[in-house]
Design an enzyme around this catalytic site. Structure first.
Site, PDB file in Angstrom:
ATOM      1  N   TYR A  23       0.893  -1.293  -0.055  1.00  0.00           N
ATOM      2  CA  TYR A  23       0.064   0.166   0.026  1.00  0.00           C
ATOM      3  C   TYR A  23       0.990   1.195   0.211  1.00  0.00           C
ATOM      4  CZ  TYR A  23      -4.320  -3.106   1.246  1.00  0.00           C
ATOM      5  OH  TYR A  23      -5.350  -3.805   1.008  1.00  0.00           O
ATOM      6  N   ARG A  60      10.676   1.156   8.775  1.00  0.00           N
ATOM      7  CA  ARG A  60      11.025   0.355   9.513  1.00  0.00           C
ATOM      8  C   ARG A  60      12.147   0.199  10.231  1.00  0.00           C
ATOM      9  NH1 ARG A  60       8.214  -4.960   5.916  1.00  0.00           N
ATOM     10  NH2 ARG A  60       6.632  -3.624   5.120  1.00  0.00           N
ATOM     11  N   GLU A 121       0.007 -10.850  -3.686  1.00  0.00           N
ATOM     12  CA  GLU A 121       0.715 -12.143  -3.957  1.00  0.00           C
ATOM     13  C   GLU A 121       0.436 -12.814  -5.015  1.00  0.00           C
ATOM     14  OE1 GLU A 121       1.659 -14.478   0.063  1.00  0.00           O
ATOM     15  OE2 GLU A 121      -0.271 -13.391   0.346  1.00  0.00           O
TER      16      GLU A 121
HETATM   17  N1  DCP Z   1      -2.955  -4.927   5.103  1.00  0.00           N
HETATM   18  C1  DCP Z   1      -3.767  -4.528   5.656  1.00  0.00           C
HETATM   19  N2  DCP Z   1      -3.994  -5.126   7.078  1.00  0.00           N
HETATM   20  C2  DCP Z   1      -3.117  -6.006   7.689  1.00  0.00           C
HETATM   21  C3  DCP Z   1      -1.888  -6.301   6.772  1.00  0.00           C
HETATM   22  C4  DCP Z   1      -2.043  -6.035   5.467  1.00  0.00           C
HETATM   23  O1  DCP Z   1      -4.521  -3.559   5.163  1.00  0.00           O
HETATM   24  N3  DCP Z   1      -3.565  -6.346   8.815  1.00  0.00           N
HETATM   25  C5  DCP Z   1      -2.396  -4.522   3.767  1.00  0.00           C
HETATM   26  C6  DCP Z   1      -1.260  -3.456   3.577  1.00  0.00           C
HETATM   27  C7  DCP Z   1      -0.153  -4.295   3.042  1.00  0.00           C
HETATM   28  C8  DCP Z   1      -0.872  -4.982   1.976  1.00  0.00           C
HETATM   29  O2  DCP Z   1      -2.100  -5.534   2.765  1.00  0.00           O
HETATM   30  O3  DCP Z   1       0.608  -3.507   2.306  1.00  0.00           O
HETATM   31  C9  DCP Z   1      -0.069  -6.608   1.739  1.00  0.00           C
HETATM   32  O4  DCP Z   1       0.349  -6.798   3.265  1.00  0.00           O
HETATM   33  P1  DCP Z   1       1.724  -7.635   3.353  1.00  0.00           P
HETATM   34  O5  DCP Z   1       1.587  -8.548   4.504  1.00  0.00           O
HETATM   35  O6  DCP Z   1       2.144  -8.357   2.315  1.00  0.00           O
HETATM   36  O7  DCP Z   1       2.785  -6.569   3.705  1.00  0.00           O
HETATM   37  P2  DCP Z   1       3.348  -5.454   2.988  1.00  0.00           P
HETATM   38  O8  DCP Z   1       3.297  -5.451   1.521  1.00  0.00           O
HETATM   39  O9  DCP Z   1       2.804  -4.017   3.292  1.00  0.00           O
HETATM   40  O10 DCP Z   1       4.775  -5.442   3.475  1.00  0.00           O
HETATM   41  P3  DCP Z   1       5.960  -6.536   3.264  1.00  0.00           P
HETATM   42  O11 DCP Z   1       7.051  -5.782   2.314  1.00  0.00           O
HETATM   43  O12 DCP Z   1       6.466  -7.006   4.606  1.00  0.00           O
HETATM   44  O13 DCP Z   1       5.211  -7.743   2.516  1.00  0.00           O
END
Ligand code: DCP
Length: 694
Positions: A23, A60, A121
C-alpha cells in the site's frame, strides 16, 4: 486409508512473488515526493493517528511497525509521512490497491500459470518456461547473466568471507554438472529476475520472490530477503531451511495446530517433526493432517498453482468497535446500504470487465447482547442467491440481517425494529458475493438458454413472472417459480478461458455438485434472475453496460433469427429485448435445479461468511459453512453457516496470521481440547477486537 504422497522428486519451478510494503508503494506512486521517505499508510479511523497498515522499509529502520498507531510511529520516527487509506462511503476504499495488484498480475502471468493469492501476492508455475529455456538456451551456456539474477540469494551457497557473492551466483547458474532440478531452478532465477524488472519498469513497484520446487518452499523463501530481492531454495538446502524454521512460521501452523505441536509434541522447529513416524502423526492429528505434517517436515508439497487471476469473491465490510457499535436497525440498514453499494459496484465492474457473475450473497456480522445470558452465541451468517442491482442487493442483505438477528436474539428476545436501543450491538458487518463464474459468451449460450422456446413464449413467461417479490423483512421470502436454465459452454467459446485461463478452480470445485464438467468445457448455471439486476450496473455504468447488453442482445437476436428462421416474425415492440427479459425474470426460483444444487453445495461447504476487510483494509475472506434451511417450503433459501465449519480455502486474501488463526479454528476437533488457550489473545480476535480502534 493412507493418503497418496505427492511426488518427492519434484521438478517443478514455482515462484512466489510478494509486493514490498504494497500500500505504501501504491501511495508513493501517487505522490512521488514520498519516495525514499519513511512512510506509512494508516487506516480510516483517525484515533491516535490511525492504525498503521503498511510501513515502508525506510520507516521500519526506525522501528516503526504495523502494530503501531500513527501517534506511536511519530514518536519513534518524527519525520514519518502518514498517508490515510482512501475513503469512500465512510470506509476504506481498496479499489486503487486492487487495481494496482492487477497491473502486477498481468505482467507476472506472461511466463506461466499464475495464481493471484492475495491483493499483493502471486504464485507462478514456471516449469514450462524453464524447461523451454533449458532446451533452447541453457544457463550453463550463457556468457552474460542479468545483474538482477546475480543478486539472487541461493540458500546453501557457500559465500565465505571475502568471496565475490555475485560471482558465486554466476557459477551456480552456469554449472554444467548440476542436476536437472538445479538447472531448472537456474532458469527460474533468470525468468523471475526478468519478470521483476518488468514489473518495476511498467508499474514502478518493487517486489520480492522465492523460487523453489513447490509453493510451500517458494512462499517461505520470498519473505527471507526483502525488499526487492529474490531467494532460491535448491533441493539440497531444504533440510537446512526447515531444520531451524520455527514451527509457527509455517503456513497453516501459526494457530492452534502449531500450538498443539509445540505443547503436546515438543515440536519447536519444522525439523523437529522428522523424528515422528507418519503413523504417529496420523494417530495424533488424523490421517490427512498427519500425512501433511510428515510431508512438510521433508519439504514436500503437492499443491498445484491454480490458474486464477481474478478474485474468488468480492466483499465489503466495516467494523464498529467499542462505542461505535450499531445498536438500532436503521443504523445497521444505513451501513448495509453503503456496503451493498460498494459490493454492487464491484460486481458490475467484474461483469463488465471480466464477464463474470456472482451467484451467492452472504451477510456476516459480529454482535453482542447486553443481556449476556448466551454470550457465546455468534451472529449467524446468512446467504441467499444473489440478485444484481444495488437496490436488490441492499434489500436482500437487509433481509438476511433481519433473519440473522432474529436467530441471534430469539423471537422473544429484545426488539429488532425501530430506532430505539434494543439490547444488542453490531461490531462488524460485511456482505460478500461468491460463486463467481464466467457468463456465457453471448450468442451461443444465450441461444441455448432459450433453447426450444419461441421469443413470444419467453416474453409471455417473463411477463407472468414479473416482478420479483418484495421482501417484507421477515424470513418469509417470496415464492418464485420461474425456470432456471443451464447453459453449456462449448470449448469454442474460449474467450473466457483466454482472458482468465483455467479461471477459479476453487469456484469450480465449489460448484462441482451443481455444474457438471464436460470434456468440451463445462456446464454452467446461468439464471435469468441473477442477470435480472444488471440494470443496477446500468445505473452505475450506463453507457458501457448498455453497449454490452446491446451487443449481447444483438448477438442473441441475430443468432436466434438464424436458427429459428421463419418462426421469428418481427413484431416491432413485441420482440423482447434481452435486457428486458433479464429484468423481468425473478431470482433463483424455488425448486429450480440451481437452487437445489446450490443448496446441496451449501451443505457443509458453501454458505459463506465474510469476515470483511474492515477499516484496516485487507481484502475480504469469505468462508464456508453449512446450510440451515429446508427448502421445501417454497421460499427463497437462506443459509447460515457454522464458524466451526469454515472452509479455509477461501480466505487467502487475509493477512497470513489471520488465515492461520482461522485455519486453526477449523482443524479437526480432535486436538482442540488440548488447546484451550488458543483463542485467548489470538490474532483474529485481536484483529476484530471491539477495543482495537477505540
Ligand atoms: N494489509 C492490511 N491489513 C493488515 C495487513 C496487510 O490492510 N493487517 C494490507 C497493507 C499491505 C498489504 O495488505 O501493504 C500487503 O500486506 P503484506 O502483509 O504483504 O505486507 P506489505 O506488503 O505491506 O509489506 P511486506 O513488504 O512486508 O510484504
Amino acid at each position: 486409508m493412507p493418503v497418496a504422497k505427492p511426488e518427492s522428486s519434484d521438478s517443478r519451478v514455482i515462484a512466489h512473488v510478494d509486493m514490498d510494503c504494497f500500500y505504501v508503494q501504491v501511495e508513493q506512486r501517487k505522490q512521488p515526493q514520498l519516495r525514499g521517505l519513511p512512510t506509512a499508510v494508516v487506516q480510516y479511523n483517525e484515533w491516535k493517528g490511525g492504525a498503521l497498515i503498511a510501513v515502508s522499509y525506510e520507516a521500519r529502520k526506525f522501528g516503526v511497525k504495523r502494530s503501531m498507531r500513527g501517534a506511536e510511529a511519530k514518536e519513534v520516527c518524527p519525520q514519518i509521512q502518514l498517508v490515510q487509506v482512501p475513503v469512500a462511503r465512510g470506509k476504506a476504499d481498496l479499489n486503487g490497491y486492487r487495481s494496482a495488484g492487477s497491473e502486477v498480475v498481468s505482467i507476472l502471468s506472461r511466463r506461466g500459470r499464475c495464481e493471484r493469492a492475495s491483493i499483493d501476492e502471486v504464485y507462478l508455475d514456471l516449469t514450462d518456461a524453464a524447461e523451454t529455456m533449458l532446451a533452447e538456451n541453457p544457463p550453463q551456456n550463457m556468457e552474460k547473466i542479468d545483474e538482477e539474477a546475480l543478486m539472487s540469494h541461493i540458500l546453501g551457497l557457500n559465500n565465505e568471507d571475502g568471496s565475490d557473492v555475485k560471482e558465486n551466483v554466476r557459477e551456480w547458474i552456469n554449472r554444467h554438472n548440476a542436476d536437472h532440478r538445479d538447472k531448472l531452478l537456474a532458469c527460474g532465477i533468470l525468468i523471475v529476475a526478468e519478470l521483476r524488472m518488468q514489473v518495476l519498469k511498467e508499474t514502478e513497484f518493487t517486489c520480492s520472490a522465492g523460487i523453489a520446487h513447490n509453493k510451500m518452499l517458494a512462499k517461505l523463501a520470498s519473505g527471507m530477503n526483502k525488499p526487492a530481492q529474490q531467494t532460491v531454495v535448491p533441493s539440497s538446502s531444504v533440510n537446512g531451511l526447515l531444520n531451524t524454521l520455527p514451527i509457527r512460521k509455517m503456513k497453516q501452523l501459526g494457530g492452534k495446530l502449531g500450538i498443539s505441536l509445540q505443547t503436546d509434541m515438543g515440536v519447536n522447529t519444522v525439523g523437529d517433526l522428522l523424528q515422528f513416524p507418519e503413523e504417529k502423526l496420523q494417530e495424533r492429528y488424523g490421517i490427512n493432517t498427519g500425512t501433511w505434517l510428515w510431508n512438510i517436515a521433508r519439504g514436500i508439497s503437492g499443491e498445484a498453482v491454480e490458474g486464477r487471476l481474478l478474485p474468488k469473491s468480492h466483499g465489503s465490510g466495516k467494523t464498529f468497535p467499542g462505542p461505535r457499535a450499531l445498536k438500532t436497525v436503521p443504523a445497521v440498514q444505513h451501513w448495509l446500504n453503503q456496503l451493498c453499494e460498494e459490493l454492487s459496484e464491484r460486481l458490475c465492474s467484474d461483469l463488465d470487465q471480466n464477464k463474470r457473475m456472482a451467484h451467492t450473497l452472504t451477510l456476516h456480522a459480529r454482535a453482542y447482547k447486553s443481556s449476556d445470558s448466551d454470550s457465546q452465541k455468534k451472529f449467524p451468517s446468512k446467504s441467499c442467491p444473489l440478485r444484481y442491482g444495488t437496490g436488490k442487493i441492499q434489500e436482500d442483505a437487509f433481509n438476511l440481517f433481519q433473519a440473522g438477528l432474529r436467530e441471534y436474539i430469539g423471537f422473544y428476545g429484545v426488539k429488532t425494529q425501530g430506532s430505539q436501543y434494543s439490547g444488542w450491538g453490531i461490531t462488524s458487518l460485511s456482505v460478500s458475493a461468491s460463486k463467481i463464474v464466467p457468463i456465457p459468451s453471448g450468442t451461443c449460450s444465450i441461444a441455448k438458454y432459450f433453447h426450444g422456446q419461441s421469443l413470444d413464449n419467453v416474453n409471455a413467461e417473463a411477463t407472468l413472472l414479473l416482478p420479483p417479490g418484495v421482501h417484507s423483512g421477515s424470513e418469509c421470502y417470496s415464492e418464485l417459480n420461474s425456470p432456471k436454465a443451464e447453459v453449456d459452454f462449448p470449448k469454442e467459446e474460449s474467450w473466457i478461458e483466454d482472458t482468465v485461463p483455467d479461471l477459479d478452480l476453487q469456484e469450480q470445485k465449489d460448484l462441482s455438485s451443481s455444474l457438471s464438467k464436460t470434456q468440451d468445457g463445462f456446464t454452467q448455471d446461468i439464471s435469468p434472475s441473477s442477470l435480472s439486476g444488471t440494470e443496477g450496473c446500468l445505473e452505475q455504468n450506463q453507457n458501457k453496460q448498455e453497449r454490452y447488453m446491446t451487443k449481447v442482445e444483438g448477438q442473441f437476436k441475430s443468432e436466434y433469427k438464424e436458427r429459428k428462421g421463419k418462426r421469428v416474425k418481427d413484431k416491432g415492440t413485441g420482440t423482447p429485448s434481452i435486457l428486458e427479459l433479464f429484468k423481468s425474470y425473478n431470482p433463483y426460483p424455488f425448486g429450480s435445479s440451481l437452487s437445489q444444487e446450490l443448496k446441496k453445495t451449501a451443505q457443509g461447504t458453501d454458505a459463506r461468511l465474510t469476515i470483511e476487510e474492515n477499516e484496516v483494509g485487507k481484502e475480504e475472506k469469505p468462508m464456508h459453512g453449512s446450510s440451515s434451511r429446508d427448502e421445501g417450503d417454497g421460499r427463497r433459501e437462506v443459509w447460515s453457516y457454522n464458524i466451526d465449519e469454515i472452509d479455509p480455502t477461501v480466505m487467502d486474501e487475509l493477512p497470513q496470521e489471520i488465515q492461520d488463526e482461522i485455519k486453526a479454528w477449523v482443524q479437526p476437533h480432535k486436538w482442540r481440547p488440548y488447546n484451550n488457550t488458543a483463542r485467548r489473545g489470538c490474532k483474529i480476535s485481536h484483529y476484530f477486537s471491539p477495543t482495537k480502534n477505540s
